[in-house]
Design an enzyme around this catalytic site. Structure first.
Site, PDB file in Angstrom:
ATOM      1  N   CYS A  92     -65.703 -12.786  -5.871  1.00 36.83           N
ATOM      2  CA  CYS A  92     -65.300 -13.204  -4.518  1.00 36.83           C
ATOM      3  C   CYS A  92     -64.114 -12.409  -3.981  1.00 36.83           C
ATOM      4  O   CYS A  92     -63.802 -12.530  -2.795  1.00 36.83           O
ATOM      5  CB  CYS A  92     -64.927 -14.688  -4.503  1.00 36.83           C
ATOM      6  N   THR A 136     -61.764 -20.084   5.731  1.00 34.38           N
ATOM      7  CA  THR A 136     -60.953 -19.801   4.543  1.00 34.38           C
ATOM      8  C   THR A 136     -59.632 -19.211   5.035  1.00 34.38           C
ATOM      9  O   THR A 136     -59.502 -18.875   6.220  1.00 34.38           O
ATOM     10  CB  THR A 136     -61.645 -18.758   3.641  1.00 34.38           C
ATOM     11  N   SER A 180     -58.189 -18.379  -3.907  1.00 32.91           N
ATOM     12  CA  SER A 180     -58.218 -18.735  -2.476  1.00 32.91           C
ATOM     13  C   SER A 180     -59.668 -18.842  -1.995  1.00 32.91           C
ATOM     14  O   SER A 180     -60.584 -18.265  -2.585  1.00 32.91           O
ATOM     15  CB  SER A 180     -57.502 -17.624  -1.687  1.00 32.91           C
ATOM     16  N   ASP A 184     -56.256  -6.798 -10.546  1.00 30.05           N
ATOM     17  CA  ASP A 184     -56.655  -6.004  -9.392  1.00 30.05           C
ATOM     18  C   ASP A 184     -58.063  -5.515  -9.695  1.00 30.05           C
ATOM     19  O   ASP A 184     -58.256  -4.643 -10.552  1.00 30.05           O
ATOM     20  CB  ASP A 184     -55.700  -4.818  -9.203  1.00 30.05           C
ATOM     21  N   VAL A 185     -59.039  -6.083  -8.996  1.00 25.70           N
ATOM     22  CA  VAL A 185     -60.438  -5.775  -9.331  1.00 25.70           C
ATOM     23  C   VAL A 185     -60.752  -4.292  -9.161  1.00 25.70           C
ATOM     24  O   VAL A 185     -61.698  -3.790  -9.770  1.00 25.70           O
ATOM     25  CB  VAL A 185     -61.436  -6.617  -8.496  1.00 25.70           C
ATOM     26  N   ASP A 195     -57.243 -13.132  -9.955  1.00 25.29           N
ATOM     27  CA  ASP A 195     -56.845 -12.811  -8.586  1.00 25.29           C
ATOM     28  C   ASP A 195     -55.645 -11.877  -8.644  1.00 25.29           C
ATOM     29  O   ASP A 195     -54.849 -11.932  -9.587  1.00 25.29           O
ATOM     30  CB  ASP A 195     -56.477 -14.095  -7.806  1.00 25.29           C
ATOM     31  N   TYR A 233     -65.390  -2.290   6.230  1.00 24.20           N
ATOM     32  CA  TYR A 233     -65.837  -3.582   5.684  1.00 24.20           C
ATOM     33  C   TYR A 233     -67.363  -3.626   5.608  1.00 24.20           C
ATOM     34  O   TYR A 233     -67.941  -3.995   4.573  1.00 24.20           O
ATOM     35  CB  TYR A 233     -65.293  -4.708   6.572  1.00 24.20           C
ATOM     36  N   LEU A 265     -63.346 -18.929  -0.742  1.00 21.58           N
ATOM     37  CA  LEU A 265     -64.672 -19.126  -1.331  1.00 21.58           C
ATOM     38  C   LEU A 265     -64.608 -19.104  -2.858  1.00 21.58           C
ATOM     39  O   LEU A 265     -65.302 -19.873  -3.530  1.00 21.58           O
ATOM     40  CB  LEU A 265     -65.635 -18.034  -0.832  1.00 21.58           C
TER      41      LEU A 265
END
Ligand SMILES: NC(=O)c1ccc[n+]([C@@H]2O[C@H](COP(=O)([O-])OP(=O)(O)OC[C@H]3O[C@@H](n4cnc5c(N)ncnc54)[C@H](O)[C@@H]3O)[C@@H](O)[C@H]2O)c1
Length: 253
Positions: A84, A194, A15, A57-58, A36, A159, A17
């Site tokens: 990303c 996005t 998705s 899952d990063v 992803d 964030y 970027l």
């Protein structure tokens, strides 16, 4: 670094970027693995660019190891990593319902910061013993922070902290990996159009865009991808975070 025939991994590539970057890397001749947590998005992008996809899952060590094993089996060890994957999950320090649940804060840190480090450490470990290219270059890692790393708004304590962590990771990682010819550069995007942004009403998106000094609009994902590809190609860029934001400085709210 050249793109032709080189293995690249893009997290969050299903998705926004990450998708635009996966498309651009493939157009330049790289062999792209799209990672992803959203299997459908990853598979869609991979099919469109002739790459491969892997669910990942990063924030999870085993999941990243398994996804990279799939990528390596198909393309060989990656020399290019573009991180990303990320989530926003806004929430005030103290909201209407009381203090922000610690798990909410932790989730954003896990995905945005720990996830970035997780893929960085694994891809760097694979790239450090590859044949060097010109100037001894073996790899390049592009991370994604945010302007919220510097001017995070009310509701962005998690964030902003996670993205400031990504900024802080950039120089020590670049210094350490320099001896292997692996560069580390971070992009701090401003406001980009996005799916993450599309969750806001159109009016809100337009008013956010109008806040950008120049050009007075939201960025488009291909503008992020252009910078990511420039970073890959320009060996003098290393250990730095680059704002890509039309000169916006976010207001408190
Ligand atoms: N869009 C913007 O305005 C903007 C601004 C600054 C920074 N960023 C950052 O850019 C990056 C990309 O954002 P985007 O706007 O393309 O968002 P997006 O929501 O379109 O894409 C993010 C992708 O990350 C994936 N993802 C989420 N959690 C994951 C996990 N645990 N493991 C693997 N994949 C996961 C999602 O499934 C999604 O495909 C994010 O790190 C975001 O914080 C975006």
């Amino acid at each position: 670094m050249q793109l032709a025939g080189v293995a690249a991994v893009v997290t969050g590539g299903g998705s926004g970027l990450g998708e635009a970057t996966a498309v651009a890397l493939a157009a330049g001749g790289a062999k792209v693995a799209v990672l992803d947590i959203n299997a459908e998005g990853a598979a869609r992008v991979a099919a469109a660019i002739g790459g491969i996809s892997a669910v990942c899952d990063v924030a999870d060590s085993d999941s990243a190891v398994a996804a990279l094993a799939i990528a390596t089996a198909a393309h060989g060890p990656a020399r290019i990593l573009v991180n990303c994957a990320g989530v926003v999950n806004p929430g005030r320090v103290v909201g209407r319902d009381g203090p922000l649940p610690l798990a909410a804060f932790e989730k954003v840190i896990r995905i945005n910061l720990i996830g970035t480090f997780n893929l960085m450490r694994l891809v760097a470990a694979g790239a450090q013993s590859l044949e060097p290219f010109e100037d001894g270059e073996r790899g390049v890692i592009v991370n994604t922070a945010s302007v919220a790393a510097y001017d995070g708004q009310i509701g962005q304590p998690a964030y902003g902290a996670s993205k400031a962590g990504v900024v802080g990771l950039t120089l020590p990682a670049a210094r350490e990996l320099a001896r292997f010819g692996i560069r580390v550069v971070t992009i701090a995007p401003g406001l980009f159009q996005t799916p993450m942004m599309a969750s806001l009403p159109a009016e809100a998106q337009a008013s956010l865009g109008a806040m950008v000094p120049y050009p007075p609009r939201l960025g488009v994902p291909s503008e992020y991808a252009d910078l990511a590809l420039h970073i890959v190609s320009n060996r003098m860029l290393n250990g730095e975070t680059i704002r890509l934001d039309g000169a916006i400085r976010l207001a408190p709210r």
